[in-house]
Design an enzyme around this catalytic site. Structure first.
Site, PDB file in Angstrom:
ATOM      1  N   ASN A   1       2.460  -7.928   0.601  1.00 15.42           N
ATOM      2  CA  ASN A   1       3.665  -8.001  -0.230  1.00 15.42           C
ATOM      3  C   ASN A   1       4.864  -8.188   0.695  1.00 15.42           C
ATOM      4  O   ASN A   1       5.257  -7.259   1.393  1.00 15.42           O
ATOM      5  CB  ASN A   1       3.798  -6.695  -1.033  1.00 15.42           C
ATOM      6  CG  ASN A   1       5.117  -6.595  -1.762  1.00 15.42           C
ATOM      7  OD1 ASN A   1       5.800  -7.608  -1.974  1.00 15.42           O
ATOM      8  ND2 ASN A   1       5.488  -5.387  -2.154  1.00 15.42           N
ATOM      9  N   TRP A   2       5.419  -9.388   0.670  1.00 16.48           N
ATOM     10  CA  TRP A   2       6.519  -9.694   1.598  1.00 16.48           C
ATOM     11  C   TRP A   2       7.871  -9.198   1.088  1.00 16.48           C
ATOM     12  O   TRP A   2       8.882  -9.355   1.783  1.00 16.48           O
ATOM     13  CB  TRP A   2       6.580 -11.206   1.859  1.00 16.48           C
ATOM     14  CG  TRP A   2       5.423 -11.720   2.656  1.00 16.48           C
ATOM     15  CD1 TRP A   2       4.449 -10.975   3.273  1.00 16.48           C
ATOM     16  CD2 TRP A   2       5.118 -13.095   2.947  1.00 16.48           C
ATOM     17  NE1 TRP A   2       3.564 -11.805   3.914  1.00 16.48           N
ATOM     18  CE2 TRP A   2       3.943 -13.105   3.739  1.00 16.48           C
ATOM     19  CE3 TRP A   2       5.712 -14.316   2.610  1.00 16.48           C
ATOM     20  CZ2 TRP A   2       3.370 -14.289   4.193  1.00 16.48           C
ATOM     21  CZ3 TRP A   2       5.132 -15.483   3.068  1.00 16.48           C
ATOM     22  CH2 TRP A   2       3.981 -15.472   3.858  1.00 16.48           C
ATOM     23  N   LYS A   3       7.904  -8.676  -0.123  1.00 16.63           N
ATOM     24  CA  LYS A   3       9.175  -8.188  -0.701  1.00 16.63           C
ATOM     25  C   LYS A   3      10.244  -9.269  -0.548  1.00 16.63           C
ATOM     26  O   LYS A   3       9.928 -10.454  -0.639  1.00 16.63           O
ATOM     27  CB  LYS A   3       9.588  -6.874  -0.038  1.00 16.63           C
ATOM     28  CG  LYS A   3       8.453  -5.874   0.036  1.00 16.63           C
ATOM     29  CD  LYS A   3       8.915  -4.499   0.407  1.00 16.63           C
ATOM     30  CE  LYS A   3       7.704  -3.611   0.593  1.00 16.63           C
ATOM     31  NZ  LYS A   3       8.024  -2.210   0.526  1.00 16.63           N
TER      32      LYS A   3
ATOM     33  N   HIS B   1       5.566  -2.510  -9.273  1.00 21.72           N
ATOM     34  CA  HIS B   1       5.764  -1.940  -7.930  1.00 21.72           C
ATOM     35  C   HIS B   1       6.836  -0.855  -8.026  1.00 21.72           C
ATOM     36  O   HIS B   1       7.781  -0.972  -8.809  1.00 21.72           O
ATOM     37  CB  HIS B   1       6.188  -3.044  -6.955  1.00 21.72           C
ATOM     38  CG  HIS B   1       6.188  -2.606  -5.528  1.00 21.72           C
ATOM     39  ND1 HIS B   1       7.219  -1.864  -4.993  1.00 21.72           N
ATOM     40  CD2 HIS B   1       5.280  -2.784  -4.530  1.00 21.72           C
ATOM     41  CE1 HIS B   1       6.930  -1.606  -3.715  1.00 21.72           C
ATOM     42  NE2 HIS B   1       5.766  -2.159  -3.416  1.00 21.72           N
TER      43      HIS B   1
ATOM     44  N   GLU C   1      -0.035   3.466  -4.842  1.00 21.29           N
ATOM     45  CA  GLU C   1       0.964   3.436  -3.766  1.00 21.29           C
ATOM     46  C   GLU C   1       1.864   4.665  -3.883  1.00 21.29           C
ATOM     47  O   GLU C   1       2.864   4.644  -4.627  1.00 21.29           O
ATOM     48  CB  GLU C   1       1.826   2.178  -3.895  1.00 21.29           C
ATOM     49  CG  GLU C   1       1.053   0.892  -3.741  1.00 21.29           C
ATOM     50  CD  GLU C   1       1.948  -0.207  -3.187  1.00 21.29           C
ATOM     51  OE1 GLU C   1       1.615  -0.743  -2.133  1.00 21.29           O
ATOM     52  OE2 GLU C   1       2.994  -0.485  -3.791  1.00 21.29           O
TER      53      GLU C   1
ATOM     54  N   SER D   1       2.317   2.181   4.038  1.00 21.06           N
ATOM     55  CA  SER D   1       2.258   2.202   5.503  1.00 21.06           C
ATOM     56  C   SER D   1       0.855   1.908   6.051  1.00 21.06           C
ATOM     57  O   SER D   1       0.423   2.529   7.025  1.00 21.06           O
ATOM     58  CB  SER D   1       2.801   3.530   6.043  1.00 21.06           C
ATOM     59  OG  SER D   1       4.175   3.658   5.676  1.00 21.06           O
TER      60      SER D   1
ATOM     61  N   GLY E   1       2.838  -3.837   2.880  1.00 21.80           N
ATOM     62  CA  GLY E   1       4.207  -4.338   2.939  1.00 21.80           C
ATOM     63  C   GLY E   1       4.561  -4.764   4.356  1.00 21.80           C
ATOM     64  O   GLY E   1       4.217  -5.849   4.813  1.00 21.80           O
ATOM     65  N   GLY E   2       5.227  -3.885   5.102  1.00 14.44           N
ATOM     66  CA  GLY E   2       5.762  -4.199   6.423  1.00 14.44           C
ATOM     67  C   GLY E   2       4.770  -4.881   7.364  1.00 14.44           C
ATOM     68  O   GLY E   2       5.110  -5.868   8.030  1.00 14.44           O
TER      69      GLY E   2
HETATM   70  C1  PEP Z   1       4.421  -2.093  -0.399  1.00 16.48           C
HETATM   71  O1  PEP Z   1       5.452  -2.724  -0.341  1.00 16.48           O
HETATM   72  O2  PEP Z   1       3.715  -2.206  -1.396  1.00 16.48           O
HETATM   73  C2  PEP Z   1       4.049  -1.236   0.721  1.00 16.48           C
HETATM   74  C3  PEP Z   1       2.977  -0.512   0.618  1.00 16.48           C
HETATM   75  O3  PEP Z   1       4.877  -1.260   1.833  1.00 16.48           O
HETATM   76  P1  PEP Z   1       4.543  -0.661   3.305  1.00 16.48           P
HETATM   77  O4  PEP Z   1       3.169  -1.161   3.679  1.00 16.48           O
HETATM   78  O5  PEP Z   1       5.608  -1.224   4.193  1.00 16.48           O
HETATM   79  O6  PEP Z   1       4.576   0.815   3.204  1.00 16.48           O
END
Ligand code: PEP
Length: 249
Positions: free
Chosen positions: A9-11, A95, A167, A212, A233-234
């Site tokens: 998920n690139w947001k 989300h 999540e 994370s 995400g990140g």
């Molecule tokens: C997300 O955006 O769904 C997510 C889990 O972000 P991150 O991996 O950065 O915690």
């Protein structure tokens, strides 16, 4: 046998040019990967370009949101047909950032999940508790309510096409991952609820963990019976780290 699914998920990161550069660097890193479904979720303007570049690779493309109406006077929104034409195969729905910053309700989430299924796309329905909710012992109440709300009126015949992402909000973008045991406990609870709803079809539902996820914790998470993949995400923003995550085994 559930095929693991790992989605990035690139947001609101990456312009279309940056998205293209990512895909060109990423494809050779994962060309030999088998037995894992990979999905990229770029921002809306890059969906078409990413879908063209991944064509024939087996990699799916997700939107990060969608509107439930076929079309209409909904300024700023994007329909499922528009996404399909651009090449999207999946939609991330509900989300926690959508719920928190855009006041998305369980009812809106449910409409989006139903519309996505009806159109033949795969919804990735997100649920998760905040830190105070976990501290207050409300995790199962919260994720149970979000799951029931999001799956309302979806028959068992469509159930196995739904992907659920657990999540925990306190783990998103914080570097604080749920332990594999904490995640498995919630995933098992969610699968139990899905069994009550859809019977045997619940065994085919992929339940992803998100919060994370990194190259160094993916294997321990994936070792659990009810963890069928990850929403990242990140760590999905760099081709190298996302490739390490999808090649976890
Ligand atoms: C997300 O955006 O769904 C997510 C889990 O972000 P991150 O991996 O950065 O915690």
């Amino acid at each position: 046998m559930r095929v693991p699914l790992i989605a990035g998920n690139w947001k609101m990161y990456k312009t279309a040019a940056e998205a293209e550069a990512f895909v060109l660097a990423f494809l050779p890193l994962v060309s030999g990967v088998r037995g894992v479904e990979i999905v990229l979720a770029p921002p809306y303007p890059s969906i078409g370009a990413v879908a063209l570049l991944v064509r024939g690779s087996g990699i799916g493309v997700a939107s990060q949101n969608v509107h439930y109406a076929d079309e209409g006077a909904f300024t700023g929104e994007v329909s499922i047909r528009m996404l399909q034409e651009a090449g999207a195969t999946h939609c991330i729905i509900g989300h926690s950032e959508r719920r928190q910053y855009f006041a998305e309700s369980d009812d809106a989430v449910n409409r989006k999940v139903r519309a996505t299924l009806a159109a033949g796309l795969t919804p990735i329905l997100c649920v998760g508790e905040t830190d105070p909710e976990r501290e207050g012992g409300k995790t199962f109440d919260v994720v149970g309510r979000q799951l029931a709300g999001g799956t309302k009126e979806i028959p068992a015949s469509m159930g196995s096409r739904v992907v659920v992402a657990y999540e925990p909000v306190w783990a998103i973008g914080t570097g604080k991952t749920a332990t594999p045991a904490q995640a498995q406990e919630v995933h098992a609870f969610l699968r139990g609820r899905l069994k009550e709803l859809w019977g045997g079809a619940a065994d085919a539902v992929r339940i992803l963990y998100g919060g994370s996820v990194k190259p160094d914790n993916i294997a321990a998470l994936m070792a659990n019976e009810d963890i069928d993949g990850a929403l990242v995400g990140g760590a999905s923003l760099s081709p190298g780290s996302f490739a390490k995550i999808v090649t976890f085994h």
